[in-house]
Design an enzyme around this catalytic site. Structure first.
Site, PDB file in Angstrom:
ATOM      1  N   ARG A  56       0.836  -1.216   0.000  1.00  0.00           N
ATOM      2  CA  ARG A  56       0.000   0.000   0.000  1.00  0.00           C
ATOM      3  C   ARG A  56       0.867   1.261   0.000  1.00  0.00           C
ATOM      4  O   ARG A  56       0.467   2.309  -0.509  1.00  0.00           O
ATOM      5  CB  ARG A  56      -0.968   0.028   1.202  1.00  0.00           C
ATOM      6  CG  ARG A  56      -1.721   1.363   1.307  1.00  0.00           C
ATOM      7  CD  ARG A  56      -2.971   1.304   2.154  1.00  0.00           C
ATOM      8  NE  ARG A  56      -2.734   0.774   3.478  1.00  0.00           N
ATOM      9  CZ  ARG A  56      -2.151   1.439   4.484  1.00  0.00           C
ATOM     10  NH1 ARG A  56      -1.722   2.673   4.319  1.00  0.00           N
ATOM     11  NH2 ARG A  56      -1.981   0.867   5.650  1.00  0.00           N
ATOM     12  N   TYR A 109     -14.328  16.366 -17.352  1.00  0.00           N
ATOM     13  CA  TYR A 109     -14.814  14.980 -17.307  1.00  0.00           C
ATOM     14  C   TYR A 109     -15.919  14.840 -16.242  1.00  0.00           C
ATOM     15  O   TYR A 109     -15.794  15.386 -15.139  1.00  0.00           O
ATOM     16  CB  TYR A 109     -13.608  14.093 -16.967  1.00  0.00           C
ATOM     17  CG  TYR A 109     -13.897  12.623 -16.868  1.00  0.00           C
ATOM     18  CD1 TYR A 109     -14.117  11.859 -18.005  1.00  0.00           C
ATOM     19  CD2 TYR A 109     -13.942  11.989 -15.625  1.00  0.00           C
ATOM     20  CE1 TYR A 109     -14.377  10.499 -17.902  1.00  0.00           C
ATOM     21  CE2 TYR A 109     -14.200  10.635 -15.514  1.00  0.00           C
ATOM     22  CZ  TYR A 109     -14.421   9.895 -16.665  1.00  0.00           C
ATOM     23  OH  TYR A 109     -14.677   8.556 -16.556  1.00  0.00           O
ATOM     24  N   ASP A 181      -5.348  17.754 -16.585  1.00  0.00           N
ATOM     25  CA  ASP A 181      -5.646  16.359 -16.912  1.00  0.00           C
ATOM     26  C   ASP A 181      -5.299  16.171 -18.394  1.00  0.00           C
ATOM     27  O   ASP A 181      -5.970  16.707 -19.275  1.00  0.00           O
ATOM     28  CB  ASP A 181      -7.138  16.101 -16.640  1.00  0.00           C
ATOM     29  CG  ASP A 181      -7.577  14.678 -16.953  1.00  0.00           C
ATOM     30  OD1 ASP A 181      -6.916  14.006 -17.758  1.00  0.00           O
ATOM     31  OD2 ASP A 181      -8.613  14.251 -16.398  1.00  0.00           O
ATOM     32  N   LYS A 206      -6.637   4.799 -20.010  1.00  0.00           N
ATOM     33  CA  LYS A 206      -6.863   5.164 -21.404  1.00  0.00           C
ATOM     34  C   LYS A 206      -5.599   4.906 -22.231  1.00  0.00           C
ATOM     35  O   LYS A 206      -5.087   3.815 -22.192  1.00  0.00           O
ATOM     36  CB  LYS A 206      -7.342   6.618 -21.458  1.00  0.00           C
ATOM     37  CG  LYS A 206      -8.440   6.951 -20.424  1.00  0.00           C
ATOM     38  CD  LYS A 206      -9.728   6.217 -20.660  1.00  0.00           C
ATOM     39  CE  LYS A 206     -10.731   6.343 -19.526  1.00  0.00           C
ATOM     40  NZ  LYS A 206     -11.026   7.690 -19.078  1.00  0.00           N
TER      41      LYS A 206
HETATM   42  C1  LIG Z   1     -11.501   8.294 -17.912  1.00  0.00           C
HETATM   43  C2  LIG Z   1     -11.082   9.652 -17.528  1.00  0.00           C
HETATM   44  C3  LIG Z   1     -10.883   9.977 -16.171  1.00  0.00           C
HETATM   45  C4  LIG Z   1     -11.150   8.995 -15.055  1.00  0.00           C
HETATM   46  O1  LIG Z   1     -10.263   7.919 -15.102  1.00  0.00           O
HETATM   47  P1  LIG Z   1     -10.602   6.458 -14.488  1.00  0.00           P
HETATM   48  O2  LIG Z   1      -9.357   5.704 -14.778  1.00  0.00           O
HETATM   49  O3  LIG Z   1     -11.814   5.968 -15.218  1.00  0.00           O
HETATM   50  O4  LIG Z   1     -10.867   6.654 -13.043  1.00  0.00           O
HETATM   51  C5  LIG Z   1     -10.458  11.263 -15.874  1.00  0.00           C
HETATM   52  N1  LIG Z   1     -10.236  12.172 -16.838  1.00  0.00           N
HETATM   53  C6  LIG Z   1     -10.429  11.894 -18.143  1.00  0.00           C
HETATM   54  C7  LIG Z   1     -10.174  12.957 -19.160  1.00  0.00           C
HETATM   55  C8  LIG Z   1     -10.857  10.631 -18.541  1.00  0.00           C
HETATM   56  O5  LIG Z   1     -11.055  10.355 -19.827  1.00  0.00           O
END
Ligand SMILES: *Cc1c(COP(=O)(O)O)cnc(C)c1O
Length: 392
Positions: A56, A109, A181, A206
């Site tokens: 952890r 998002y 992000d 992603k």
């Molecule tokens: C999918 C996504 C998230 C969240 O990510 P998870 O891995 O699903 O928790 C945050 N920001 C963007 C731009 C995303 O496409």
């Protein structure tokens, strides 16, 4: 030892005496590490990064992934966590306290907006959502309590391009943190730190992993900020497990090749859709008539990534006929894997918004989001073309 004890201990130390080292990073699927003596405990607590205690807190697979990401992001350090949302939550908890005000891109998002509205608001974080398509609203929204600006480099689903450099300069002037992000672009195509971001976030789920088989997230930035993020994720238990960290590290090895293929295919498909009579509008930063094309051309010199959306000249029934007419391309409400997928924002990611708010953002029943994969582009085009022909 009796058999019951032998089966627990025999053979489990072979790797402690290895002469040659593994060529590929092994998976340290262990929750805890063993100590020969108290000196090793002191060494660990003294900060020796080659010493581990408990998964952890950290694990060699986490460390491997963190170093790999820092190197391509151009960051001093990185922490990896269990999801993109865990990364966003960890970053905000690290930088904010009760009473602080934050400015968030109104096109952020959906999960980010839910986190802020439903959870962080209960802990005294105040938010203003602002359009960041241009700089007209942002500076006016800054108050004495404002501490941080949060935006994506390119937004979902209409691919608005955000001028991170301009916002970075504003953040500097008012001594605000800028958190970006960068999930849609990846550090192969864009490095927000070079334009003034204090922290860069990724949903590793992603493109970074890229194979639609892992959920994970990352935060990159300066050592001191990342140390605080590390403290938060350790306390909140948002750690990534070793196998998932290993899978993302493996996926990353082909990130550069994949982003070139995603970008080339998306450019080609966006041009095909732009010229199709059943398509009203195409949103892709690589297209000359896209709202943010000029800015995108200065920010993204290696390609415009694989995300796009388009508006069909039809209603929900027509959209459904299109979805059912697809063969290779699947409907999947996530994105950025090697396979081409489509999603329908009004029915999935933006379902929680009123129709009025959706329309205000430019999302209609006919809006379809495409995540272009790395298949042969002819096959993607043919599948989309056949499905478009099926709409009455
Ligand atoms: C999918 C996504 C998230 C969240 O990510 P998870 O891995 O699903 O928790 C945050 N920001 C963007 C731009 C995303 O496409």
């Amino acid at each position: 030892m009796k058999d019951g004890s032998k089966i627990i201990h025999e053979g489990s130390h072979v790797d402690h005496h290895m002469v040659t080292k593994a060529k590929t990073m092994p998976i340290y699927e262990t929750s805890v590490f063993v100590y020969d003596n108290l000196e090793q405990v002191d060494d660990y607590l003294g900060g020796n990064k080659d010493n581990y205690m408990y998964t952890r807190l950290e694990n060699p697979n986490q460390r491997n992934l963190e170093q790999a990401i820092s190197s391509i992001e151009g960051a001093e350090d990185t922490v990896v966590v269990s999801s993109g949302m865990a990364a966003i939550n960890t970053a905000l908890m690290a930088l904010l306290s009760s009473g602080d005000h934050i400015l968030v891109n109104e096109e952020a998002y959906g999960g980010t907006i839910s986190l802020i509205n439903q959870e962080l608001s209960r802990f005294g974080i105040e938010v203003t959502y602002v359009s960041m398509k241009d700089m007209t609203h942002l500076e006016k929204a800054i108050k004495d309590e404002t501490k941080l600006i949060l935006t994506e480099s390119v937004t979902n689903p209409l691919l608005s391009v955000v001028d991170v450099k301009e916002i970075g300069a504003l953040a500097k002037k008012y001594e605000l943190y800028l958190v970006v992000d960068n999930t849609f672009m990846t550090p192969i195509l864009y490095k927000p730190i070079e334009d003034g971001a204090d922290l860069v976030l990724h949903s590793l789920t992603k493109y970074m992993n890229g194979h639609s088989d892992v959920t994970a997230g990352a935060i990159s930035g300066e050592l001191t900020l990342i140390d605080t993020c590390r403290r938060v994720y350790r306390s909140t238990g948002a750690s990534i497990n070793p196998l998932e960290a290993w899978l993302v590290a493996r996926g990353l090895k082909t990130l550069s090749l994949r982003m070139k293929a995603h970008s080339a295919n998306a450019m080609s498909i966006s041009q095909f859709l732009e010229n199709h009579k059943k398509v009203k509008k195409v949103f892709y930063p690589g297209l000359k008539n896209h709202q943010g094309h000029h800015l995108a051309s200065t920010m993204f010199t290696e390609g415009f990534s694989g995300m796009m959306s388009f508006e069909l000249d039809t209603d929900l029934d027509g959209v459904n006929e299109f979805i059912k007419g697809l063969n290779m391309v699947t409907f999947a409400p996530s994105l950025a894997g090697i396979a081409t997928t489509i999603s329908h924002p009004a029915k999935t990611s933006h379902r929680g918004l009123s129709e009025e708010k959706r329309n205000e953002l430019g999302i209609f029943d006919g809006t379809i989001r495409l995540s272009i994969g790395i298949e042969d582009v002819e096959d993607i085009r043919e599948d989309l073309s056949n499905a478009l022909d099926k709409i009455k």
